[in-house]
Scaffold this active site. Structure first.
Site, PDB file in Angstrom:
ATOM      1  N   ILE A   1      43.435  56.834  26.206  1.00  0.00           N
ATOM      2  CA  ILE A   1      42.519  56.608  25.084  1.00  0.00           C
ATOM      3  C   ILE A   1      42.333  57.868  24.228  1.00  0.00           C
ATOM      4  CG2 ILE A   1      40.414  57.197  26.359  1.00  0.00           C
ATOM      5  CD1 ILE A   1      39.110  54.800  24.911  1.00  0.00           C
TER       6      ILE A   1
ATOM      7  N   HIS B   1      48.300  52.084  24.798  1.00  0.00           N
ATOM      8  CA  HIS B   1      47.409  52.961  25.561  1.00  0.00           C
ATOM      9  C   HIS B   1      46.467  52.139  26.425  1.00  0.00           C
ATOM     10  CE1 HIS B   1      43.352  52.470  23.794  1.00  0.00           C
ATOM     11  NE2 HIS B   1      44.026  52.012  22.747  1.00  0.00           N
ATOM     12  N   CYS B   2      45.952  52.779  27.455  1.00  0.00           N
ATOM     13  CA  CYS B   2      44.899  52.211  28.285  1.00  0.00           C
ATOM     14  C   CYS B   2      43.845  53.282  28.485  1.00  0.00           C
ATOM     15  CB  CYS B   2      45.447  51.683  29.610  1.00  0.00           C
ATOM     16  SG  CYS B   2      46.385  52.878  30.578  1.00  0.00           S
ATOM     17  N   ASN B   3      42.970  53.086  29.439  1.00  0.00           N
ATOM     18  CA  ASN B   3      41.877  54.021  29.630  1.00  0.00           C
ATOM     19  C   ASN B   3      41.655  54.227  31.109  1.00  0.00           C
ATOM     20  OD1 ASN B   3      39.415  55.544  28.831  1.00  0.00           O
ATOM     21  ND2 ASN B   3      38.415  53.907  29.982  1.00  0.00           N
TER      22      ASN B   3
ATOM     23  N   SER C   1      49.076  50.325  30.531  1.00  0.00           N
ATOM     24  CA  SER C   1      49.950  50.577  29.387  1.00  0.00           C
ATOM     25  C   SER C   1      51.406  50.650  29.828  1.00  0.00           C
ATOM     26  CB  SER C   1      49.542  51.876  28.686  1.00  0.00           C
ATOM     27  OG  SER C   1      49.514  52.955  29.605  1.00  0.00           O
TER      28      SER C   1
END
Length: 358
Positions: A16, A88-90, A101
């Protein structure tokens, strides 16, 4: 490690924090963003980009599979428009851009070269640029199924039989974990599915030895690899089957024996259904096998979950193929069983054309 470019593609993978580096996004010509997370971000931060959001958590039992076709289409649209795509991921600062992701990026790579890549080899390509990539075990299993499906780019919720079967197995696992049988309405009865009926060869039939009722054909047999070489003590004692409509009275006592498309009041009280029990013939009510939603071990040593097995001692296996070809599949049916095992009162009759007798 904010974001990294996948070798040979204008696709970037990151966490992120990648969204906060506007200069890096501009240099990479990012025009499309795939956000694989449940966290809301400020609209002004993402206003310049086209965005696709997949709201899933990074847990192995999350259904990310259902989102993969749309994600792949979105990524391709961004590339076709001449831009670059950030996926993207977090997660924690040391693991961002690691699992969710990576799963989406692997799905895209697989969709471009399904005959060349596997989920594992596609993961290795990602690790060349981003070594920390590591989808969780559940996501890797979903990628394997996505690959087996042929990497579809269309919605898989309606007509994909493999996806329906996967959902059914998930329901069984969740139910067994709670100590109960699955809801009947969640069970995939394979003979109700046109896709299942049309798939595979049906040149072998399994019949009740007592009344000669046909119980299943080849396409409804669950193949499994024997853990030990067949012998008098390790040969599979059961043939394991997918759920079929005739099994309902055994699997769900008190339920309607009609097809699953008919209305049924059963299923709202899953505790009424046993976790395991006997399997009876729909023609003569003879005991022909057993079932265990929690799974059971075949006599060859292989675990089958869920397990619905007809005992070879209670059924006959009838085939129309040339017996000299032997058995080249892994259904648990040995070459010696490819023919009719006639009851004593019928052994004086000549065998049918193309069939043998044991």
């Amino acid at each position: 490690m904010a974001m990294n470019q996948i070798r040979g593609h204008n696709i970037y993978i990151g966490g992120i924090l990648s969204l906060k580096n506007q200069a890096a996004l501009s240099r990479a010509n990012i025009t499309h963003i795939v956000s694989v997370l449940r966290l809301n971000q400020a609209d002004e931060l993402l206003a310049p980009f086209q965005r696709h959001v997949i709201e899933v958590d990074d847990v192995s039992d999350e259904d990310l599979l259902v989102h993969l076709p749309a994600a792949v289409r979105f990524i391709q649209s961004g590339l076709d428009a001449g831009g670059s795509v950030l996926v993207h991921c977090n997660a924690g600062s040391s693991a961002m851009g690691k699992s969710r992701s990576a799963t989406v990026c692997i799905a895209y790579l697989l969709s471009r070269q399904p005959a060349v890549l596997t989920p594992q080899s596609a993961l290795e390509i990602l690790r060349e640029s981003r070594p920390l990539c590591e989808p969780n075990e559940g996501f890797m299993e979903q990628l394997a199924l996505y690959h087996k499906m042929g990497c579809p780019e269309e919605d898989i919720t309606d007509n994909n039989h493999l996806y329906s079967r996967w959902l059914y197995h998930r329901e069984v696992q969740d139910s067994v974990a709670c100590g109960r049988a699955p809801d009947m309405q969640a069970v995939l009865f394979e003979d109700d599915s046109k896709a299942s009926q049309a798939s595979g060869a049906n040149n072998t039939e399994i019949k009740c030895r007592k009344c000669r009722r046909t119980l299943a054909t080849t396409s409804f047999v669950i193949p499994h690899e024997q853990k030990s070489k067949p012998s008098s003590t390790t040969e599979c004692a059961h043939v394991f089957l997918h759920p079929l409509t005739w099994m309902k009275p055994s699997l769900f006592p008190g339920s309607s024996s009609s097809t699953s498309s008919s209305p049924s009041v059963y299923g709202s009280h899953p505790a009424d259904a046993p976790l395991s029990g006997r399997l009876t013939c729909p023609g003569c009510s003879a005991n022909i096998g057993k079932f265990a939603w929690q799974g059971m071990q075949c006599s060859c040593g292989h675990w089958v979950v869920p397990a619905i097995g007809v005992a070879k001692a209670r059924v006959d296996v009838v085939t129309r193929v040339n017996l000299r070809e032997g058995n080249t599949n892994n259904t648990g049916l040995p070459p010696a069983s490819l023919g009719i095992r006639l009851p004593p009162g019928m052994r004086s009759h000549a065998p049918e054309s193309g069939r043998g007798s044991l």
